[in-house]
Design a protein around this motif. Structure first.
Motif, PDB file in Angstrom:
ATOM      1  N   LEU A 189       0.831  -1.205   0.000  1.00  8.19           N
ATOM      2  CA  LEU A 189       0.000   0.000   0.000  1.00  8.19           C
ATOM      3  C   LEU A 189       0.864   1.254   0.000  1.00  8.19           C
ATOM      4  CD1 LEU A 189      -2.989   0.865   0.103  1.00  8.19           C
ATOM      5  CD2 LEU A 189      -2.808   0.886   2.608  1.00  8.19           C
ATOM      6  N   ALA A 190       1.992   1.193   0.688  1.00 12.40           N
ATOM      7  CA  ALA A 190       2.928   2.321   0.711  1.00 12.40           C
ATOM      8  C   ALA A 190       3.430   2.636  -0.698  1.00 12.40           C
ATOM      9  CB  ALA A 190       4.096   2.014   1.636  1.00 12.40           C
ATOM     10  N   LYS A 191       3.767   1.612  -1.457  1.00 12.06           N
ATOM     11  CA  LYS A 191       4.234   1.816  -2.834  1.00 12.06           C
ATOM     12  C   LYS A 191       3.128   2.402  -3.705  1.00 12.06           C
ATOM     13  CE  LYS A 191       7.602  -1.985  -2.713  1.00 12.06           C
ATOM     14  NZ  LYS A 191       7.958  -3.323  -3.263  1.00 12.06           N
ATOM     15  N   LEU A 192       1.908   1.951  -3.466  1.00  9.96           N
ATOM     16  CA  LEU A 192       0.772   2.386  -4.271  1.00  9.96           C
ATOM     17  C   LEU A 192       0.388   3.834  -3.995  1.00  9.96           C
ATOM     18  CD1 LEU A 192      -1.374   1.301  -6.318  1.00  9.96           C
ATOM     19  CD2 LEU A 192      -2.804   0.795  -4.333  1.00  9.96           C
ATOM     20  N   LEU A 193       0.390   4.225  -2.707  1.00  7.27           N
ATOM     21  CA  LEU A 193      -0.080   5.554  -2.332  1.00  7.27           C
ATOM     22  C   LEU A 193       1.043   6.556  -2.083  1.00  7.27           C
ATOM     23  CD1 LEU A 193      -3.120   4.685   0.001  1.00  7.27           C
ATOM     24  CD2 LEU A 193      -3.086   5.162  -2.454  1.00  7.27           C
ATOM     25  N   GLY A 194       2.299   6.091  -2.138  1.00  4.21           N
ATOM     26  CA  GLY A 194       3.421   7.014  -2.091  1.00  4.21           C
ATOM     27  C   GLY A 194       3.794   7.530  -0.719  1.00  4.21           C
ATOM     28  N   GLN A 195       3.307   6.911   0.347  1.00  2.30           N
ATOM     29  CA  GLN A 195       3.688   7.260   1.712  1.00  2.30           C
ATOM     30  C   GLN A 195       3.897   5.976   2.519  1.00  2.30           C
ATOM     31  OE1 GLN A 195       4.486  10.019   3.214  1.00  2.30           O
ATOM     32  NE2 GLN A 195       3.793  11.613   1.777  1.00  2.30           N
ATOM     33  N   SER A 196       4.721   6.060   3.552  1.00  5.77           N
ATOM     34  CA  SER A 196       4.966   4.894   4.407  1.00  5.77           C
ATOM     35  C   SER A 196       3.723   4.552   5.218  1.00  5.77           C
ATOM     36  CB  SER A 196       6.128   5.182   5.361  1.00  5.77           C
ATOM     37  OG  SER A 196       7.319   5.426   4.647  1.00  5.77           O
ATOM     38  N   ARG A 231     -10.054   1.477  -1.852  1.00  5.37           N
ATOM     39  CA  ARG A 231      -9.635   1.239  -3.235  1.00  5.37           C
ATOM     40  C   ARG A 231      -8.184   0.746  -3.289  1.00  5.37           C
ATOM     41  NH1 ARG A 231     -11.297   5.613  -4.970  1.00  5.37           N
ATOM     42  NH2 ARG A 231      -9.400   6.857  -4.697  1.00  5.37           N
ATOM     43  N   GLY A 232      -7.330   1.385  -2.497  1.00  4.08           N
ATOM     44  CA  GLY A 232      -5.924   1.006  -2.480  1.00  4.08           C
ATOM     45  C   GLY A 232      -5.702  -0.407  -1.978  1.00  4.08           C
ATOM     46  N   ILE A 233      -6.380  -0.770  -0.882  1.00  3.67           N
ATOM     47  CA  ILE A 233      -6.195  -2.113  -0.318  1.00  3.67           C
ATOM     48  C   ILE A 233      -6.796  -3.170  -1.239  1.00  3.67           C
ATOM     49  CG2 ILE A 233      -6.689  -3.624   1.646  1.00  3.67           C
ATOM     50  CD1 ILE A 233      -6.586  -1.097   3.424  1.00  3.67           C
ATOM     51  N   ASN A 234      -7.934  -2.860  -1.876  1.00  2.00           N
ATOM     52  CA  ASN A 234      -8.486  -3.800  -2.860  1.00  2.00           C
ATOM     53  C   ASN A 234      -7.497  -4.050  -3.996  1.00  2.00           C
ATOM     54  OD1 ASN A 234     -11.151  -4.966  -2.402  1.00  2.00           O
ATOM     55  ND2 ASN A 234     -11.928  -2.869  -2.330  1.00  2.00           N
ATOM     56  N   GLN A 235      -6.808  -2.984  -4.424  1.00  2.00           N
ATOM     57  CA  GLN A 235      -5.803  -3.146  -5.472  1.00  2.00           C
ATOM     58  C   GLN A 235      -4.649  -4.029  -5.001  1.00  2.00           C
ATOM     59  OE1 GLN A 235      -6.066   1.428  -6.731  1.00  2.00           O
ATOM     60  NE2 GLN A 235      -4.641   0.324  -8.037  1.00  2.00           N
ATOM     61  N   VAL A 236      -4.216  -3.804  -3.749  1.00  4.77           N
ATOM     62  CA  VAL A 236      -3.138  -4.626  -3.186  1.00  4.77           C
ATOM     63  C   VAL A 236      -3.563  -6.090  -3.133  1.00  4.77           C
ATOM     64  CG1 VAL A 236      -1.841  -5.126  -1.072  1.00  4.77           C
ATOM     65  CG2 VAL A 236      -2.053  -2.764  -1.866  1.00  4.77           C
ATOM     66  N   LEU A 237      -4.795  -6.333  -2.694  1.00  2.00           N
ATOM     67  CA  LEU A 237      -5.282  -7.708  -2.560  1.00  2.00           C
ATOM     68  C   LEU A 237      -5.467  -8.399  -3.908  1.00  2.00           C
ATOM     69  CD1 LEU A 237      -7.902  -7.305   0.326  1.00  2.00           C
ATOM     70  CD2 LEU A 237      -5.552  -8.161   0.477  1.00  2.00           C
ATOM     71  N   SER A 238      -5.525  -7.620  -4.971  1.00  2.62           N
ATOM     72  CA  SER A 238      -5.672  -8.207  -6.303  1.00  2.62           C
ATOM     73  C   SER A 238      -4.328  -8.552  -6.948  1.00  2.62           C
ATOM     74  CB  SER A 238      -6.433  -7.242  -7.225  1.00  2.62           C
ATOM     75  OG  SER A 238      -5.636  -6.108  -7.553  1.00  2.62           O
ATOM     76  N   LEU A 239      -3.221  -8.116  -6.339  1.00  2.58           N
ATOM     77  CA  LEU A 239      -1.905  -8.398  -6.893  1.00  2.58           C
ATOM     78  C   LEU A 239      -1.613  -9.900  -6.833  1.00  2.58           C
ATOM     79  CD1 LEU A 239       0.152  -5.514  -5.214  1.00  2.58           C
ATOM     80  CD2 LEU A 239      -0.549  -5.655  -7.623  1.00  2.58           C
ATOM     81  N   PRO A 240      -1.198 -10.510  -7.948  1.00  6.14           N
ATOM     82  CA  PRO A 240      -0.909 -11.955  -7.954  1.00  6.14           C
ATOM     83  C   PRO A 240       0.099 -12.367  -6.880  1.00  6.14           C
ATOM     84  CG  PRO A 240      -0.981 -11.128 -10.190  1.00  6.14           C
ATOM     85  CD  PRO A 240      -1.057  -9.926  -9.302  1.00  6.14           C
ATOM     86  N   GLU A 241       1.139 -11.544  -6.664  1.00  4.38           N
ATOM     87  CA  GLU A 241       2.160 -11.884  -5.673  1.00  4.38           C
ATOM     88  C   GLU A 241       1.581 -11.923  -4.256  1.00  4.38           C
ATOM     89  OE1 GLU A 241       4.629  -8.094  -4.531  1.00  4.38           O
ATOM     90  OE2 GLU A 241       4.070  -7.909  -6.636  1.00  4.38           O
ATOM     91  N   VAL A 242       0.648 -11.005  -3.984  1.00  7.20           N
ATOM     92  CA  VAL A 242       0.017 -10.967  -2.661  1.00  7.20           C
ATOM     93  C   VAL A 242      -0.935 -12.148  -2.503  1.00  7.20           C
ATOM     94  CG1 VAL A 242      -1.547  -9.664  -1.153  1.00  7.20           C
ATOM     95  CG2 VAL A 242       0.269  -8.470  -2.394  1.00  7.20           C
ATOM     96  N   ARG A 243      -1.750 -12.385  -3.495  1.00  8.99           N
ATOM     97  CA  ARG A 243      -2.714 -13.490  -3.429  1.00  8.99           C
ATOM     98  C   ARG A 243      -2.000 -14.832  -3.270  1.00  8.99           C
ATOM     99  NH1 ARG A 243      -7.827 -11.658  -4.698  1.00  8.99           N
ATOM    100  NH2 ARG A 243      -8.602 -13.791  -4.808  1.00  8.99           N
ATOM    101  N   SER A 244      -0.910 -15.036  -4.008  1.00  7.90           N
ATOM    102  CA  SER A 244      -0.192 -16.311  -3.912  1.00  7.90           C
ATOM    103  C   SER A 244       0.508 -16.438  -2.565  1.00  7.90           C
ATOM    104  CB  SER A 244       0.818 -16.458  -5.050  1.00  7.90           C
ATOM    105  OG  SER A 244       1.798 -15.443  -4.994  1.00  7.90           O
ATOM    106  N   ARG A 245       1.069 -15.339  -2.072  1.00 11.00           N
ATOM    107  CA  ARG A 245       1.737 -15.366  -0.766  1.00 11.00           C
ATOM    108  C   ARG A 245       0.746 -15.709   0.345  1.00 11.00           C
ATOM    109  NH1 ARG A 245       5.517 -11.958   2.153  1.00 11.00           N
ATOM    110  NH2 ARG A 245       5.920 -13.101   4.101  1.00 11.00           N
ATOM    111  N   LEU A 246      -0.420 -15.074   0.297  1.00 10.18           N
ATOM    112  CA  LEU A 246      -1.427 -15.343   1.322  1.00 10.18           C
ATOM    113  C   LEU A 246      -2.002 -16.753   1.173  1.00 10.18           C
ATOM    114  CD1 LEU A 246      -3.285 -11.896   1.464  1.00 10.18           C
ATOM    115  CD2 LEU A 246      -1.518 -12.766   3.002  1.00 10.18           C
TER     116      LEU A 246
END
Length: 301
Positions: A34-41, A248-263
């Motif tokens: 989410l930090a990468k997506l929204l540009g803040q830590s 919206r940001g977290i939904n985008q993160v949860l849709s990332l293949p790397e995140v879905r496969s890791r979880l």
């Protein structure tokens, strides 16, 4: 504040349980993306105590400006049924953001316990009433109630030893402080793979991809199903535009293949969805766990 203005500085992510536990692991995976997506830590901060009450109480008193949010487990829906005099309401004092996931529990035993199957544990507990101990993430935690539900089905007399989260519970098993526990699969999976803890069952209706050879509790206790979940909330009255940005940001993160496969590798089922869906889900969960706590007679002292 407009949605396009947020965030303008680092966001604190409060996790009301121990570092290394399931909630903490998920919070760090999502926060880093989410930090990468929204540009803040998005900086994870653990505030531990009383099955999450300490951290949640802290968040309830913060400004609703989007710079303090929290990742919580299903204990958020349980605590007000267990603890007296909690200063916050789990619905009225928080803004729902998004349901992250559901996660099964694994029944694990300490290495030296003379059991190989869940039926062995039932037999041992029947032979030694009030001598077999089980751990949990705290009084009123979802894994305590999952264990109490299991014990109720077999009329077992067990001794509860509460810890502050999954990691301390696992350490209790490894150190022979307790006999067994129902623990979130992501936190305990490495110990199962390394065979440093004995796995007896999983809490879902059937087997799960991360532990395909482990039978469900329902094979021994017909009809038994229990699961935990994790969600994101913020203080009450968070502006809708910030809710929308985070959702919206977290939904985008949860849709990332790397995140879905890791979880998925951790045994986690990704959810996502709207903030309104989380609000409705929380309302139903509060009612469900209150009834289980009543049946099991679980109350914090």
């Amino acid at each position: 504040m407009q949605a396009s203005d947020y965030p303008q500085r680092p966001v604190r992510v409060i996790v009301p349980s121990s570092a290394g536990g399931t909630t903490d692991l998920i919070a760090r995976i999502v926060s880093s993306r989410l930090a990468k997506l929204l540009g803040q830590s998005f900086v994870v901060e653990n505030r531990v105590g009383a099955n999450g009450v300490v951290g949640e109480d802290y968040v309830s008193r913060q400004k609703p400006d989007g710079y303090t949010i929290m990742f919580v487990p299903s204990g958020h829906a349980i605590n007000n049924s267990i603890y007296k005099n909690i200063a916050y309401d789990p619905e009225k004092d928080f803004t729902p953001i998004i349901l992250i996931n559901t996660v099964p529990l694994a029944v694990v035993a300490r290495p030296g316990l003379q059991v190989e199957h869940l039926a062995d544990l039932v037999s041992l507990a029947r032979a030694k009433p009030e001598r077999i101990t089980f751990g949990s993430g705290g009084i009123g935690s979802s894994n305590q109630l999952a264990t109490e539900l299991f014990a109720t089905q077999f009329n077992l007399k067990l001794v509860h030893v509460p810890f502050n989260g999954d990691s301390p519970t696992i350490n209790g098993l490894l150190g022979d402080q307790i006999d067994f526990a129902f623990i979130n699969v992501p936190a305990v999976l490495p110990y199962i793979k390394e065979k440093t803890l004995k796995v007896l069952a999983v809490s879902t209706a059937g087997s799960i991809p991360s532990l395909p050879d482990v039978p469900p509790v329902a094979a021994t206790a017909p009809g038994y199903i229990a699961a935990s979940w994790h969600a994101v909330f913020a203080p009450a009255k968070l502006p809708p535009e910030i809710v929308a940005t985070l959702n919206r940001g977290i939904n985008q993160v949860l849709s990332l293949p790397e995140v879905r496969s890791r979880l998925a590798e951790m045994g986690i089922e990704v959810k996502g969805g709207t903030s309104d869906e989380l609000a409705g889900f929380l309302h139903s969960e509060i009612a469900k766990w209150a009834e289980i706590a009543r049946i099991a007679k679980v109350k914090a002292e």
